[in-house]
Scaffold this active site. Structure first.
Site, short mmCIF file in Angstrom:
data_model
loop_
_atom_site.label_atom_id
_atom_site.label_comp_id
_atom_site.label_asym_id
_atom_site.label_seq_id
_atom_site.Cartn_x
_atom_site.Cartn_y
_atom_site.Cartn_z
N LYS A 179 0.85 -1.20 0.00
CA LYS A 179 0.00 0.00 0.00
C LYS A 179 0.88 1.24 0.00
O LYS A 179 1.58 1.53 0.97
CB LYS A 179 -0.91 0.03 1.23
CG LYS A 179 -1.87 1.20 1.19
CD LYS A 179 -2.26 1.67 2.57
CE LYS A 179 -2.81 3.07 2.61
NZ LYS A 179 -1.96 4.12 2.03
N GLU A 254 8.39 0.49 11.73
CA GLU A 254 9.51 1.42 11.56
C GLU A 254 8.91 2.81 11.67
O GLU A 254 8.24 3.27 10.75
CB GLU A 254 10.15 1.24 10.17
CG GLU A 254 10.84 -0.08 9.97
CD GLU A 254 12.13 -0.20 10.79
OE1 GLU A 254 12.63 0.82 11.30
OE2 GLU A 254 12.60 -1.33 10.93
N CYS A 288 13.39 9.78 8.54
CA CYS A 288 13.09 9.22 9.86
C CYS A 288 14.30 9.28 10.78
O CYS A 288 14.17 9.34 11.98
CB CYS A 288 12.60 7.79 9.72
SG CYS A 288 13.74 6.77 8.79
N GLU A 387 9.03 15.10 16.57
CA GLU A 387 9.58 14.95 15.23
C GLU A 387 9.03 16.07 14.34
O GLU A 387 7.82 16.32 14.33
CB GLU A 387 9.16 13.59 14.66
CG GLU A 387 9.81 13.28 13.34
CD GLU A 387 9.38 11.93 12.76
OE1 GLU A 387 8.21 11.55 12.94
OE2 GLU A 387 10.21 11.26 12.13
P1 NAD Z 1 1.79 8.18 8.14
O1 NAD Z 1 1.85 7.41 9.39
O2 NAD Z 1 0.84 9.33 8.05
O3 NAD Z 1 1.43 7.22 6.90
C1 NAD Z 1 2.14 6.04 6.65
C2 NAD Z 1 1.25 5.07 5.91
O4 NAD Z 1 0.24 4.60 6.80
C3 NAD Z 1 0.53 5.66 4.70
O5 NAD Z 1 0.54 4.73 3.64
C4 NAD Z 1 -0.89 5.86 5.23
O6 NAD Z 1 -1.89 5.87 4.24
C5 NAD Z 1 -1.02 4.65 6.14
N1 NAD Z 1 -2.12 4.75 7.12
C6 NAD Z 1 -2.72 5.87 7.59
N2 NAD Z 1 -3.70 5.53 8.46
C7 NAD Z 1 -3.72 4.18 8.54
C8 NAD Z 1 -4.51 3.24 9.26
N3 NAD Z 1 -5.49 3.63 10.08
N4 NAD Z 1 -4.24 1.93 9.11
C9 NAD Z 1 -3.24 1.51 8.29
N5 NAD Z 1 -2.48 2.37 7.56
C10 NAD Z 1 -2.71 3.68 7.68
O7 NAD Z 1 3.29 8.67 7.84
P2 NAD Z 1 3.80 9.75 6.79
O8 NAD Z 1 3.46 11.12 7.28
O9 NAD Z 1 3.40 9.37 5.41
O10 NAD Z 1 5.39 9.51 6.93
C11 NAD Z 1 6.16 10.13 7.86
C12 NAD Z 1 6.43 9.25 9.07
O11 NAD Z 1 7.05 8.03 8.68
C13 NAD Z 1 7.41 9.91 10.01
O12 NAD Z 1 7.01 9.74 11.34
C14 NAD Z 1 8.71 9.19 9.72
O13 NAD Z 1 9.66 9.24 10.75
C15 NAD Z 1 8.22 7.81 9.47
N6 NAD Z 1 9.25 7.04 8.75
C16 NAD Z 1 9.92 6.06 9.43
C17 NAD Z 1 10.94 5.34 8.78
C18 NAD Z 1 11.70 4.25 9.48
O14 NAD Z 1 12.24 3.39 8.79
N7 NAD Z 1 11.76 4.23 10.78
C19 NAD Z 1 11.26 5.64 7.45
C20 NAD Z 1 10.55 6.66 6.81
C21 NAD Z 1 9.54 7.35 7.48
#
Ligand code: NAD
Length: 495
Positions: A179, A254, A288, A387
């Site tokens: 997804k 992650e 991240c 963050e």
């Molecule tokens: P987000 O949590 O808003 O979205 C991530 C994904 O989750 C998207 O595909 C979104 O559609 C999906 N999602 C949203 N609601 C959901 C639900 N209820 N159930 C299942 N899936 C759902 O994150 P973002 O704003 O797109 O990305 C930024 C975040 O990601 C930051 O916190 C960043 O640190 C983190 N990140 C972590 C890593 C790592 O490897 N640790 C790497 C990159 C980004």
């Protein structure tokens, strides 16, 4: 004249299609704020189809009986195609996310190495023969695939975050529903075209996108999903854990970070400044592992902070497609608004703004934001606690080694950490005491398919990359074989 919009379709069971209800979502080029592409917005019906296709591919058809070596060859072919098309993939990712073209092209090329690494591991997933404590028994274990994997990725570094999930999942024989994020999903549909060319059997890899609600919820809570590999923010992760209370899926998370960079007064100044700049303004801070809490020993605080400000003043902000641009726009307007509010709040709380803090004036369009440096008196400041996912660096002073470690550990997160010192013994001492999944000493932001990646605390659990990542996509199966020439004894006759 209206601009031409690129239209994508989702990829389910080896077929291209629209959402069952025809719903779409549009995606914006953050460099010029123009809608440039449209993708299907998956509903629960689309999720159900994708999971059903993945389940069928898992149990029936060529994938179910394919040898591990053949799976490895398919993964290798995927890697070859990605590197061949890295320029195009990089172009699309830059248009969609605003990340620098040189970074998206470079990163995409390196993503192939992840597929090659896991391709090599596919036929090295071994079981064991057990020295069992019973006569006439041969007992062995095998590593079976877990089942259908829901891989949920955010918009940043999505080719990379997809590789760290699909590589081990497929090497171990699972099937996947990927997804993409609702923000900047286009690269994942370009990736789907490559999956199709690579020749994976239909249903082994399915690519959809949609909003968290309903798409993400329906996918991660689906009864036939056995493994959820999630990268995203902590609030979403809580929802994912809640969703998996329906299907008992094995989960890896992650999540975000508030990673410290600790600079001791014996550090090489140039190296430390470069590390801090890379850790905060690389990818415009939308990483991240951004090292956004910078702890500097008091004797060199002013020197380092001055050097950071001078370097930040020279950072070339602009069109992410230009070769000499050093920082492009942020991915979304919501990000810009959130950061403006956080920087404002931090100043009220007592932080001193040394550079940036606003959108640069030279652009009348685009989600650009200046590299921002705040000198912070304590760790209660907004930009120190939370963050930012943008180019915001919070600098803090520490007295001695113990205080530096205590301050670095004063966070609920634990993803990365940087240590700058020329003292080897100190580097070992401090890295042993800092609670983080990845420690970089005199370097920052380095990653590799060979090196496990993941966090402590609220940065999540599970490790992506490295050998253990493959085992994380298997379940142990124990097989008991009687080697006795006699039939099994009557269970109601006690001997
Ligand atoms: P987000 O949590 O808003 O979205 C991530 C994904 O989750 C998207 O595909 C979104 O559609 C999906 N999602 C949203 N609601 C959901 C639900 N209820 N159930 C299942 N899936 C759902 O994150 P973002 O704003 O797109 O990305 C930024 C975040 O990601 C930051 O916190 C960043 O640190 C983190 N990140 C972590 C890593 C790592 O490897 N640790 C790497 C990159 C980004």
């Amino acid at each position: 004249m209206s601009k031409k919009i690129t239209r994508y379709q989702h990829y389910i069971d080896g077929q291209w299609g629209d959402a069952a209800d025809g719903a779409t979502l549009t995606t914006i080029n953050p460099a010029n704020e123009e809608v440039w592409a449209e993708v299907p917005a998956a509903s629960e019906a689309d999720v159900n189809r994708a999971v059903a296709a993945a389940k069928t591919a898992l149990h029936e058809g060529p994938w179910a009986t394919m040898t591990a070596t053949a799976r490895g060859k398919l993964l290798r072919r995927l890697g070859d195609l990605i590197i061949e098309q890295a320029h195009h993939l990089g172009d699309i990712e830059t248009i969609d996310s605003g990340k620098l073209l040189k970074e998206t092209r470079g990163q995409t090329g390196y993503v192939s190495d992840y597929y090659y690494y896991f391709a090599g591991l596919a036929d090295k997933i071994e079981g064991a023969t057990l020295p069992i404590d019973k006569p006439d028994m041969h007992v062995f274990t095998a590593r079976a695939p877990i089942g259908v994997v829901a891989a949920v990725v955010p918009w940043n570094a999505q080719m990379f975050l997809t590789a760290t999930k699909l590589g081990p999942a497929l090497a171990a024989g699972n099937t996947v529903v990927l997804k993409a994020s609702e923000d900047a999903p286009a690269p994942m549909f370009e990736f789907a075209k490559i999956v199709d060319q690579a020749g994976f059997p239909p249903g082994v890899i399915n690519v959809i996108t949609g909003y968290g609600e309903p798409c993400g919820r329906a996918l991660t809570g689906h009864q036939d999903v056995a493994r959820v590999a999630f990268t995203g923010g902590p609030e979403t992760a809580s929802k994912v854990i809640h969703n998996t209370s329906n299907n008992y899926a094995v989960v890896s998370l992650e999540l975000g970070g508030k990673s410290p960079i600790v600079v001791f007064d014996d550090a090489d100044i140039e190296g430390a400044v470069n590390g801090i700049i890379a850790g905060n303004f690389g990818a415009a801070g939308q990483s991240c592992v951004a090292g956004s809490r910078v702890f500097i020993q008091h004797g060199i605080y002013d020197r380092i902070v001055d050097a950071l400000v001078r370097r930040a003043q020279r950072i070339r902000i602009g069109d992410p497609r230009q070769e000499d641009t050093e920082m492009g726009p942020l991915a979304t307007k919501a990000q810009v608004d959130r950061i403006i509010a956080a920087v404002g709040k931090s100043q009220i709380q007592g932080a001193e703004l040394l550079h940036g803090g606003k959108q640069p004036e030279q652009f009348d369009k685009g989600y650009y934001f200046e590299p921002t440096i705040l000198s912070c008196p304590n760790q209660d400041i907004e930009t120190v606690r939370n963050e930012m996912f943008g180019p915001v660096l919070s600098a803090l002073k520490f007295r001695d080694e113990d205080q530096g470690i205590t301050m670095a550990n004063n966070t609920r997160f634990g993803l990365g950490a940087g240590i700058f010192t020329e003292n080897l013994a100190r580097a070992h001492r401090v890295s042993a005491k800092i609670r983080a999944g990845i420690i970089w000493i005199n370097t920052y932001r380095a990653v590799s398919p060979i090196a496990p990646f993941g966090g402590f605390g609220h940065s999540g659990f599970g490790r992506e990359a490295g050998i253990e990542a493959v085992l994380d996509y298997t379940r142990t199966k124990t097989v008991w074989i009687s080697t006795s020439s006699a039939p099994m004894a009557n269970p109601f006759v006690m001997r």
